[in-house]
Design an enzyme around this catalytic site. Structure first.
Site, short mmCIF file in Angstrom:
data_model
loop_
_atom_site.label_atom_id
_atom_site.label_comp_id
_atom_site.label_asym_id
_atom_site.label_seq_id
_atom_site.Cartn_x
_atom_site.Cartn_y
_atom_site.Cartn_z
N ASN A 179 37.05 26.81 30.25
CA ASN A 179 37.22 26.59 31.44
C ASN A 179 37.65 25.19 31.68
O ASN A 179 36.26 24.25 31.70
CB ASN A 179 36.11 27.40 32.16
CG ASN A 179 36.38 27.42 34.47
OD1 ASN A 179 37.44 27.05 34.46
ND2 ASN A 179 35.80 28.31 34.67
N GLY A 406 28.77 34.52 33.51
CA GLY A 406 29.58 36.20 32.39
C GLY A 406 28.56 35.83 30.92
O GLY A 406 27.90 35.21 30.54
N1 LIG Z 1 42.46 34.40 41.93
C1 LIG Z 1 42.78 32.94 41.59
N2 LIG Z 1 44.09 32.79 41.41
C2 LIG Z 1 44.54 31.23 41.02
N3 LIG Z 1 43.64 30.89 40.15
C3 LIG Z 1 42.58 31.23 39.14
C4 LIG Z 1 42.02 33.35 40.46
N4 LIG Z 1 40.74 33.14 40.00
C5 LIG Z 1 40.31 31.73 38.77
N5 LIG Z 1 42.22 30.88 38.85
C6 LIG Z 1 42.04 30.23 37.87
O1 LIG Z 1 40.81 29.74 37.05
C7 LIG Z 1 39.89 29.10 36.54
C8 LIG Z 1 38.52 29.47 36.57
O2 LIG Z 1 38.08 30.70 37.11
P1 LIG Z 1 36.10 30.11 37.95
O3 LIG Z 1 36.21 28.55 37.86
O4 LIG Z 1 36.36 30.58 38.99
O5 LIG Z 1 35.90 30.75 36.59
P2 LIG Z 1 34.34 31.22 36.38
O6 LIG Z 1 34.69 33.02 36.07
O7 LIG Z 1 33.40 31.01 37.03
O8 LIG Z 1 34.22 30.65 34.61
P3 LIG Z 1 32.56 30.73 34.80
O9 LIG Z 1 31.85 31.15 33.89
O10 LIG Z 1 32.48 29.36 33.65
O11 LIG Z 1 31.91 29.48 35.86
C9 LIG Z 1 39.68 28.30 37.74
O12 LIG Z 1 39.58 27.19 38.25
C10 LIG Z 1 41.05 28.91 38.20
O13 LIG Z 1 42.37 27.52 37.68
MG LIG Z 2 31.95 29.55 37.72
#
Ligand SMILES: Nc1ncnc2c1ncn2[C@@H]1O[C@H](COP(=O)(O)OP(=O)(O)OP(=O)(O)O)[C@@H](O)[C@H]1O
Ligand SMILES: [Mg+2]
Length: 1046
Positions: A179, A406
């Site tokens: 990510n 996660g």
């Molecule tokens: N609802 C959404 N619509 C569009 N893109 C999304 C959406 N959710 C996530 N993404 C894309 O996925 C990427 C990763 O999402 P996010 O950072 O929320 O992951 P995370 O679950 O928080 O991961 P980590 O555990 O690594 O923090 C975001 O930077 C975005 O580009």
């Molecule tokens: Mg996150």
């Protein structure tokens, strides 16, 4: 439900139908877009069916699906147009199942439940790295920012809540292989709401920041964003002041992953956002200066190089970084140098500095960098909390957002993954406790028949990790604290010793032949609830110890940088007592978190990552299936299908819905359970839709509850209207009474005023009347002050009345208002004046002919008025120019007399002088003479000169006697004539002959000359009848009737 629908209003019925239609529509459209709630899935036990539905929807960009109230979200890896303000408005205040699934629907539902029940909630967002947890939490926060009530103050809090995100992400997120914006810490955020739903404050808890990233990054990964943001975006002055160059490649802490630049990240613009956010969340200039001083000093620290002296000990030779470190940390270079190259050993009473080898120095340097960054991060969180803190002590409700890393499975998994996966194990345990286990237990407790749902209880794994004295954490800590040579391998041995035989633990040594091939010697494998993870034990002890030498801490304590000073307090436990190991701290913080969560109502968002390539539109079945499994979604679904979607304590249920039934509203006298029974009977719940527990009602389908909720919504409005009406009535009545009172008051005042006026008027009238009477009494006295007004009034009154009663014609001599004595003289004058005026007016109107006529009449009047009895009758008869027109005069006569100009002709009766025989004749007056004519014969011509006079009687006969000079015997004598136009003829004669006073009015008898010397007489008398006859005495007797004068 049908009964209930019938009893609801039309619109509610329609609404219910719409919901049902929506649900049915979603069923019929399932081939294309799948179903929006897994609870409606036919083959709800089939993982493939579950996956199919998820895939179908994913390919239609429908990333959200429900399992009851749990939201499954699949990362689309592309921007979808579903997060607009319009969308937020659509989802605001709408029941959960009425619209397609959305994170906003969940957020709204949580918010409204919180407001309605006034209790605390949390939303647990879980999923593996890159699944979209952080994005989901941001969406929820944004939804609250828009949907909550706003005031200037609340907006301030809202901005801080929103802007705390970019700051925390800058310091706590980094690009990883999975990510580009991976959260490297766990985050729990409380949003506090007042009773009206206004967001009034917040609080953030952070968990286990991955500090090791500060000093080391895997290939393809980066350090925390803030370093790159500062180097790329920092203003020239700032960089100069920090001793930094605008090139990430210069800093060894930034280049290990070999990907300082990432296309998806714009460090420059992110820097601006962070700078702005820092000022909004109340970071002062000095805070900001010190904060970036620390970030820069970490970078400088990374570049500190050690040389080896002859004995192999680390030394620092003219290292330029030391200058900047000393400046930025506010610590003398010497002191720093000593701290970085030596370790203080306390031996008995002595303190000895033992030099580091180069490797050891590098280790100590990195440990310092990690410590500085880690503690600064904690300081940052605290500082943000200060800015979000709500100082008001009134009771608030809370919605917690848990965005926590996660489950992680890498190729090589180390201590961090162990902690993270342990955390997920704990959360799964919590989930199980809150849903599955507690659900079953609750059914049992409530005496409701339960169809057991087989599920995997991961308590066994939690125990494996955390059990006191026996768990991995205990063994790890023991090894860390044990005196003697403990290494990662001895740790592994200890673990094998203690955990050998545990079904979820294997090592190379413990494994069977087949499994052994998949394990290295230094590995141990845990069978997590989500799957197997192999951990490499190398570095475990070190990372768990997280050692920072005591003398380094002391050095830091001397810092002039306020944040560093704060982060290394002098109150820190002395070195003699070892600080808690990292894993124990983490464990404790998780216990704290579990406690926080257990006291709240849980809502879940399960994030799923569709592929490993961050690609839009790609749905990797294997990857997703794996996540569905370890997120426990199938178990959750099974419970949902077996159980009841909703339950509430009878009291709460009754309290909320009692207005829906006349028997329970407003107060139910019996027990709450009986009340609920009565209520649902009234609502028409079918037997299979609900169950009555010992203390709670259980409702099987959400739709039943929503229909009830809808009915309640409608009813609420009705009730509100009724209450409003009552209140309005009360208010209006109050207003009315006030108005009435006011009206009475005004009336009283008005009447008083009118009465006073009336009294004044009467007093005035009395005065006037008195004066009038006095004036009347003294009216005949000379003018004085007593009677002056009265007299004026009398005068005025007389004149006014006079004006209205003036005579209408000149002839009206009688009409004249009798004047009061004082007006006698004036009246006479006025009368005269007025008559003259009328005369003038009259005169102005008469024509010349009429004037001539009147002049003749005046003449007649002077001759006869008061003298002859029948004169008054003639006055009104107008005179004519002649009584015989010229055509009626014989032509011969005309020819004879025409030259004399005929002035007047009139028929007369001539009486013979002898015998008095009457004969019809014409009497013609010319300019010169009067002619008596019989047809063509002029019987007698009387020249005016010879006309001696004319006699008429005073009576009412028409006789005239013309006396002529009668010298000659042959000449005829006087003429005795009778003429109907006597007055006219005589007046004409008078004018023509200019004989003014020739007419004589006589009484009794007229003597006339028959011929010279012979006389005759005409006697006149009044009688009963008009008669003419010859009297015995030979006189002509003319008898005429007496006329009454008018
Ligand atoms: N609802 C959404 N619509 C569009 N893109 C999304 C959406 N959710 C996530 N993404 C894309 O996925 C990427 C990763 O999402 P996010 O950072 O929320 O992951 P995370 O679950 O928080 O991961 P980590 O555990 O690594 O923090 C975001 O930077 C975005 O580009
Ligand atoms: Mg996150």
């Amino acid at each position: 439900m049908a009964h209930m629908a019938l009893e609801m209003t039309e619109s509610l019925e329609e609404r219910c139908n719409r919901i049902l239609r929506n649900m049915e529509a979603s069923l019929t459209a399932r081939d294309r877009v799948g179903i929006q709630d897994f609870v409606l899935l036919d083959a709800y036990t089939s993982e493939s069916a579950f996956l199919d539905n998820l895939r179908k929807r994913f390919h239609e960009n429908l990333i959200y699906t429900y399992i009851g109230t749990l939201l499954v979200s699949v990362n689309p890896y592309k921007d979808l147009d579903i997060y607009s303000k319009k969308q937020m408005d659509t989802y605001m205040g709408v029941n959960f199942f009425e619209l397609p699934p959305h994170i906003y629907a969940l957020a709204d539902n949580v918010f409204r439940t919180m407001l309605a029940e006034f209790n605390n909630h949390f939303i647990l967002i879980s999923g593996e790295s890159g699944a979209g947890k952080t994005e989901a939490s941001k969406k929820i926060l944004q939804f609250y920012a828009v949907s909550c009530p706003s005031t200037k103050l609340l907006n301030n809090v809202r901005d801080r809540l929103l802007l705390s995100n970019p700051v925390l992400e800058a310091f706590g997120n980094a690009k990883t292989l999975k990510n580009d914006n991976s959260s490297r810490f766990g985050k729990y955020m409380d949003i506090q709401f007042d009773h009206q739903g206004g967001a009034v404050g917040g609080h953030i808890l952070s968990y286990l920041l991955e500090k090791s990233r500060v000093v080391h990054q895997n290939h393809g990964e980066r350090n925390f964003h803030i370093f790159y943001q500062l180097v790329e975006g920092g203003e020239e002055d700032l960089l100069r002041w920090l001793g930094l160059e605008r090139n990430c490649q210069h800093y060894s802490y930034l280049v290990q992953g070999d990907c300082a630049k990432v296309s998806s990240i714009n460090d420059k613009s992110d820097w601006k956002t962070v700078r702005k956010a820092l000022s909004v969340i109340e970071f002062g200039e000095s805070d900001i200066e010190h904060l970036f001083g620390i970030i820069a000093s970490v970078l400088h620290l990374g570049n500190v190089k050690f040389d080896a002296d002859l004995r192999g000990y680390a030394i620092l030779n003219n290292n330029p970084e030391m200058h900047w470190l000393s400046k930025l940390l506010g610590i003398p270079t010497q002191v720093l140098q000593q701290g970085l190259t030596h370790r203080k050993i306390e031996a008995k009473a002595e303190e000895v500095f033992s030099p580091f080898t180069v490797d050891h120095a590098v280790y100590a340097r990195d440990a310092l960098a990690k410590a500085i960054y880690g503690r600064t991060f904690n300081w940052l969180v605290n500082k943000i909390n200060e800015s979000l803190a709500n100082k008001d002590s009134s009771r608030k409700t809370v919605i917690g957002l848990l965005d926590i890393y996660g489950f992680e499975v890498f190729h090589v998994n180390s201590f961090e993954q162990f902690c993270i996966n342990y955390c997920n194990e704990k959360l799964q345990q919590l989930f199980i406790q809150l849903t599955l286990k507690s659900e079953q237990e609750e059914y049992e407790m409530e005496g409701i028949e339960w169809e057991p749902v087989p599920y995997f209880n991961n308590k066994i794994i939690c125990d494996l990790v955390e059990e006191k004295h026996r768990g991995i954490i205990s063994v790890l800590d023991e090894e860390c604290l044990r005196p003697g040579e403990a290494t990662d391998l001895t740790l592994l041995e200890k673990m094998e010793e203690k955990m050998g035989g545990h079904p979820h633990f294997i090592t190379h040594k413990l494994a069977d032949q087949k499994t052994r091939k998949t394990l290295e010697r230094g590995d141990f494998r845990l069978l997590h609830y989500a799957g197997e993870v192999t951990y490499c034990v190398v570095g475990f002890l070190d990372k768990n110890n997280d050692l920072l030498y005591r003398n380094v801490k002391e050095v830091m304590r001397q810092s002039k940088n306020a944040i560093i000073k704060h982060c290394f307090p002098s109150t820190e436990p002395d070195s003699k007592k070892r600080p808690e190991t990292v894993v124990t701290q983490f464990k404790n913080s998780l216990v704290g978190l579990t406690e926080i969560l257990m006291s709240k109502e849980a809502w879940y968002v399960r994030c799923i990552k569709p592929n490993e390539g961050k690609q839009p539109g790609r749905f990797d079945d294997v990857l997703v299936r794996h996540q569905v499994k370890y997120l426990g979604l199938m178990e959750h679904l099974r419970v949902r299908r077996a159980g009841f979607a909703y339950r509430r304590r009878y009291e709460i249920f009754l309290q909320r819905y009692k207005p829906l039934c006349p028997e329970t509203w407003p107060n139910w006298k019996g027990t709450a359970a009986e009340g609920v029974q009565c209520l649902i009977k009234h609502l028409g719940y079918k037997p299979d839709e609900y169950k009555m527990g010992r203390t709670k009602i259980f409702i099987r389908h959400p739709r039943t509850l929503f229909a009830t909720e809808d009915a309640f919504e409608v009813c609420k409005h009705e009730l509100a209207t009724r209450i409003q009406a009552k209140y309005k009535g009360y208010r209006v009545k109050g207003d009315y009474l006030r108005q009435k009172e006011a009206a009475t008051k005004i009336e009283t005042c008005w009447r008083g005023l009118m009465a006073r006026k009336e009294r004044e008027r009467r007093a005035w009238a009395v005065k006037v009347i008195k004066k009038f009477i006095k004036g009347f009494m003294t009216r005949n006295q000379p003018a004085c002050c007593d009677n002056s007004e009265y007299l004026t009034f009398v005068r005025q009154n007389y004149l006014t009345r006079l004006r209205e009663n003036l005579p209408k014609t000149v002839l009206d001599k009688n009409t004249w208002l009798t004047p009061p004595p004082i007006m006698q003289e004036v009246s006479q004058l006025l009368r005269k004046l007025y008559i003259r005026h009328m005369v003038r007016v009259y005169v102005k109107t008469i024509t010349p002919q009429r004037k001539a006529q009147l002049q003749l009449k005046v003449l007649t009047s002077s001759m006869f008025k008061g003298k002859k009895e029948n004169y008054p009758f003639s006055v009104c008869r107008p005179f004519m120019d002649t009584r015989i027109s010229e055509e009626d005069i014989n032509i011969k006569v005309l020819q004879t007399i025409q030259h004399e100009h005929i002035k007047y002709s009139v028929p007369v009766v001539k009486y013979d002088r002898n015998g008095f025989r009457p004969r019809l004749r014409q009497l013609i007056f010319t300019q010169a003479a009067a002619y008596l004519v019989e047809e063509a014969k002029i019987k007698q011509r009387i020249h005016y000169n010879s006309l001696k006079g004319v006699s008429v009687s005073n009576l009412s006969d028409n006789f005239l006697i013309l006396h002529v000079t009668c010298d000659d015997i042959k000449q005829k004598g006087d003429l005795v004539l009778q003429c109907d136009y006597l007055f006219e003829a005589l007046t004409k004669l008078n004018v023509v002959a200019s004989k003014q006073s020739c007419v004589k009015v006589v009484q009794g008898s007229v003597r006339f000359d028959i011929q010279p010397g012979r006389e005759g007489f005409v006697d006149f008398k009044s009688g009963q009848e008009s008669m003419v006859y010859r009297a015995k005495n030979g006189h002509l007797m003319v008898e005429s009737t007496r006329t009454k004068s008018r």
